[in-house]
Motif scaffolding. Structure first.
Motif, PDB file in Angstrom:
ATOM      1  N   VAL A  16       0.859  -1.178   0.000  1.00 24.97           N
ATOM      2  CA  VAL A  16       0.000   0.000   0.000  1.00 24.97           C
ATOM      3  C   VAL A  16       0.897   1.230   0.000  1.00 24.97           C
ATOM      4  O   VAL A  16       1.905   1.280   0.699  1.00 24.97           O
ATOM      5  CB  VAL A  16      -0.928  -0.005   1.236  1.00 24.97           C
ATOM      6  N   SER A  17       0.533   2.209  -0.770  1.00 26.35           N
ATOM      7  CA  SER A  17       1.304   3.449  -0.844  1.00 26.35           C
ATOM      8  C   SER A  17       0.657   4.503   0.047  1.00 26.35           C
ATOM      9  O   SER A  17      -0.536   4.765  -0.069  1.00 26.35           O
ATOM     10  CB  SER A  17       1.320   3.937  -2.298  1.00 26.35           C
ATOM     11  N   VAL A  18       1.440   5.065   0.929  1.00 21.50           N
ATOM     12  CA  VAL A  18       0.974   6.155   1.780  1.00 21.50           C
ATOM     13  C   VAL A  18       1.932   7.320   1.584  1.00 21.50           C
ATOM     14  O   VAL A  18       3.127   7.193   1.843  1.00 21.50           O
ATOM     15  CB  VAL A  18       0.933   5.742   3.268  1.00 21.50           C
ATOM     16  N   VAL A  19       1.410   8.446   1.118  1.00 20.13           N
ATOM     17  CA  VAL A  19       2.222   9.634   0.887  1.00 20.13           C
ATOM     18  C   VAL A  19       1.734  10.710   1.856  1.00 20.13           C
ATOM     19  O   VAL A  19       0.598  11.177   1.741  1.00 20.13           O
ATOM     20  CB  VAL A  19       2.088  10.129  -0.576  1.00 20.13           C
ATOM     21  N   GLY A  20       2.577  11.063   2.791  1.00 21.21           N
ATOM     22  CA  GLY A  20       2.200  12.042   3.810  1.00 21.21           C
ATOM     23  C   GLY A  20       2.238  13.466   3.282  1.00 21.21           C
ATOM     24  O   GLY A  20       2.692  13.727   2.167  1.00 21.21           O
ATOM     25  N   PRO A  21       1.783  14.415   4.107  1.00 22.56           N
ATOM     26  CA  PRO A  21       1.693  15.816   3.682  1.00 22.56           C
ATOM     27  C   PRO A  21       3.000  16.416   3.175  1.00 22.56           C
ATOM     28  O   PRO A  21       2.994  17.236   2.276  1.00 22.56           O
ATOM     29  CB  PRO A  21       1.213  16.544   4.934  1.00 22.56           C
ATOM     30  N   GLY A  22       4.123  16.009   3.725  1.00 20.66           N
ATOM     31  CA  GLY A  22       5.397  16.569   3.267  1.00 20.66           C
ATOM     32  C   GLY A  22       6.141  15.666   2.312  1.00 20.66           C
ATOM     33  O   GLY A  22       7.277  15.959   1.944  1.00 20.66           O
ATOM     34  N   ILE A  27       8.032  18.956  -8.324  1.00 22.90           N
ATOM     35  CA  ILE A  27       8.461  19.462  -9.630  1.00 22.90           C
ATOM     36  C   ILE A  27       8.037  20.928  -9.692  1.00 22.90           C
ATOM     37  O   ILE A  27       6.865  21.252  -9.469  1.00 22.90           O
ATOM     38  CB  ILE A  27       7.806  18.662 -10.772  1.00 22.90           C
ATOM     39  N   VAL A  28       8.987  21.812  -9.985  1.00 26.96           N
ATOM     40  CA  VAL A  28       8.678  23.241 -10.079  1.00 26.96           C
ATOM     41  C   VAL A  28       8.801  23.667 -11.531  1.00 26.96           C
ATOM     42  O   VAL A  28       9.846  23.491 -12.160  1.00 26.96           O
ATOM     43  CB  VAL A  28       9.619  24.075  -9.181  1.00 26.96           C
ATOM     44  N   LEU A  29       7.712  24.214 -12.046  1.00 24.96           N
ATOM     45  CA  LEU A  29       7.676  24.700 -13.426  1.00 24.96           C
ATOM     46  C   LEU A  29       7.220  26.157 -13.387  1.00 24.96           C
ATOM     47  O   LEU A  29       6.024  26.447 -13.369  1.00 24.96           O
ATOM     48  CB  LEU A  29       6.706  23.864 -14.271  1.00 24.96           C
ATOM     49  N   GLY A  30       8.178  27.058 -13.317  1.00 20.64           N
ATOM     50  CA  GLY A  30       7.838  28.477 -13.234  1.00 20.64           C
ATOM     51  C   GLY A  30       7.075  28.762 -11.953  1.00 20.64           C
ATOM     52  O   GLY A  30       7.557  28.478 -10.858  1.00 20.64           O
ATOM     53  N   THR A  31       5.848  29.272 -12.093  1.00 20.31           N
ATOM     54  CA  THR A  31       5.038  29.630 -10.929  1.00 20.31           C
ATOM     55  C   THR A  31       4.145  28.489 -10.463  1.00 20.31           C
ATOM     56  O   THR A  31       3.301  28.684  -9.596  1.00 20.31           O
ATOM     57  CB  THR A  31       4.172  30.866 -11.243  1.00 20.31           C
ATOM     58  N   THR A  32       4.323  27.309 -11.031  1.00 19.56           N
ATOM     59  CA  THR A  32       3.519  26.149 -10.649  1.00 19.56           C
ATOM     60  C   THR A  32       4.394  25.136  -9.916  1.00 19.56           C
ATOM     61  O   THR A  32       5.499  24.816 -10.364  1.00 19.56           O
ATOM     62  CB  THR A  32       2.894  25.485 -11.894  1.00 19.56           C
ATOM     63  N   ARG A  33       3.888  24.655  -8.780  1.00 14.28           N
ATOM     64  CA  ARG A  33       4.579  23.613  -8.022  1.00 14.28           C
ATOM     65  C   ARG A  33       3.716  22.365  -8.071  1.00 14.28           C
ATOM     66  O   ARG A  33       2.541  22.384  -7.716  1.00 14.28           O
ATOM     67  CB  ARG A  33       4.788  24.038  -6.568  1.00 14.28           C
ATOM     68  N   ILE A  34       4.305  21.267  -8.541  1.00 16.13           N
ATOM     69  CA  ILE A  34       3.602  19.989  -8.682  1.00 16.13           C
ATOM     70  C   ILE A  34       4.204  18.999  -7.698  1.00 16.13           C
ATOM     71  O   ILE A  34       5.423  18.812  -7.677  1.00 16.13           O
ATOM     72  CB  ILE A  34       3.728  19.448 -10.123  1.00 16.13           C
ATOM     73  N   ARG A  35       3.353  18.376  -6.909  1.00 18.73           N
ATOM     74  CA  ARG A  35       3.799  17.318  -5.997  1.00 18.73           C
ATOM     75  C   ARG A  35       3.268  16.004  -6.543  1.00 18.73           C
ATOM     76  O   ARG A  35       2.062  15.816  -6.682  1.00 18.73           O
ATOM     77  CB  ARG A  35       3.288  17.562  -4.584  1.00 18.73           C
ATOM     78  N   VAL A  36       4.166  15.105  -6.881  1.00 20.63           N
ATOM     79  CA  VAL A  36       3.785  13.808  -7.427  1.00 20.63           C
ATOM     80  C   VAL A  36       3.434  12.896  -6.254  1.00 20.63           C
ATOM     81  O   VAL A  36       4.289  12.558  -5.438  1.00 20.63           O
ATOM     82  CB  VAL A  36       4.912  13.192  -8.285  1.00 20.63           C
ATOM     83  N   LEU A  37       2.168  12.524  -6.185  1.00 20.55           N
ATOM     84  CA  LEU A  37       1.700  11.639  -5.118  1.00 20.55           C
ATOM     85  C   LEU A  37       1.803  10.175  -5.534  1.00 20.55           C
ATOM     86  O   LEU A  37       2.056   9.296  -4.713  1.00 20.55           O
ATOM     87  CB  LEU A  37       0.258  11.986  -4.750  1.00 20.55           C
TER      88      LEU A  37
END
Length: 164
Positions: A16-22, A27-37
């Motif tokens: 089972v995959s558990v991805v916590g808040p931090g 991935i940062v693309l200019g003014t967009t921040r992407i968090r791969v869960l």
């Protein structure tokens, strides 16, 4: 006989995959921040999930079409403007937007406040696209429209040029 016993033995289930808040890849693309869960690596590439934070006044990608994957967006906070063909839809917190393959679309945060959305890709085809863009930027290469189109094309995606 040994093969029969092995075939009848209980099969191990994937962890089972558990991805916590931090946790998760950022991935940062200019003014967009992407968090791969989930990048698809634990789902047999059936699904990928990201959380994106769009800064105020962030333009999204050029309007485009995916040939091989569905894309879903669930707005967690703020307002995201989705343009589908020539129609605009302002999606606020609690709104789900699902884009099937072949549908031209883009999105942007036109407001003065950040917007946060959860994105689901099925199959997981598109997470590597974001990684490719980040790698280009980290390598000092400008993210030109042509560079973006070239990266999209590696993931069964093309610009919706017929809408210009």
């Amino acid at each position: 006989m040994t093969e029969e016993v092995q075939a009848d033995a209980p099969q191990a289930h994937p962890a089972v995959s558990v991805v916590g808040p931090g946790d998760g890849e950022t991935i940062v693309l200019g003014t967009t921040r992407i968090r791969v869960l989930e990048d698809g690596g634990r789902t047999g590439h059936r699904v990928a999930i990201t959380e994106s934070v769009l800064a105020p006044h962030t333009q999204g990608p050029p309007q485009h079409r995916h040939a091989q994957h569905d894309e879903g967006f669930y707005i967690l906070s703020g307002t995201v403007r989705f343009t589908v063909g020539d129609e605009d839809h302002d999606a606020t917190a609690g709104t789900l937007v699902v884009v099937p393959p072949g549908t031209p679309h883009t999105f942007a945060n036109l407001t003065d406040r950040p917007a946060v959305m959860l994105s689901v890709f099925t199959p997981d085809l598109y997470v590597q696209y974001f990684r490719d863009l980040q790698e280009m930027l980290a390598g000092g290469r400008p993210l030109t429209p042509q560079a973006n189109i070239d990266a999209m094309s590696r993931y069964a995606t093309e610009p919706a040029n017929d809408l210009d």
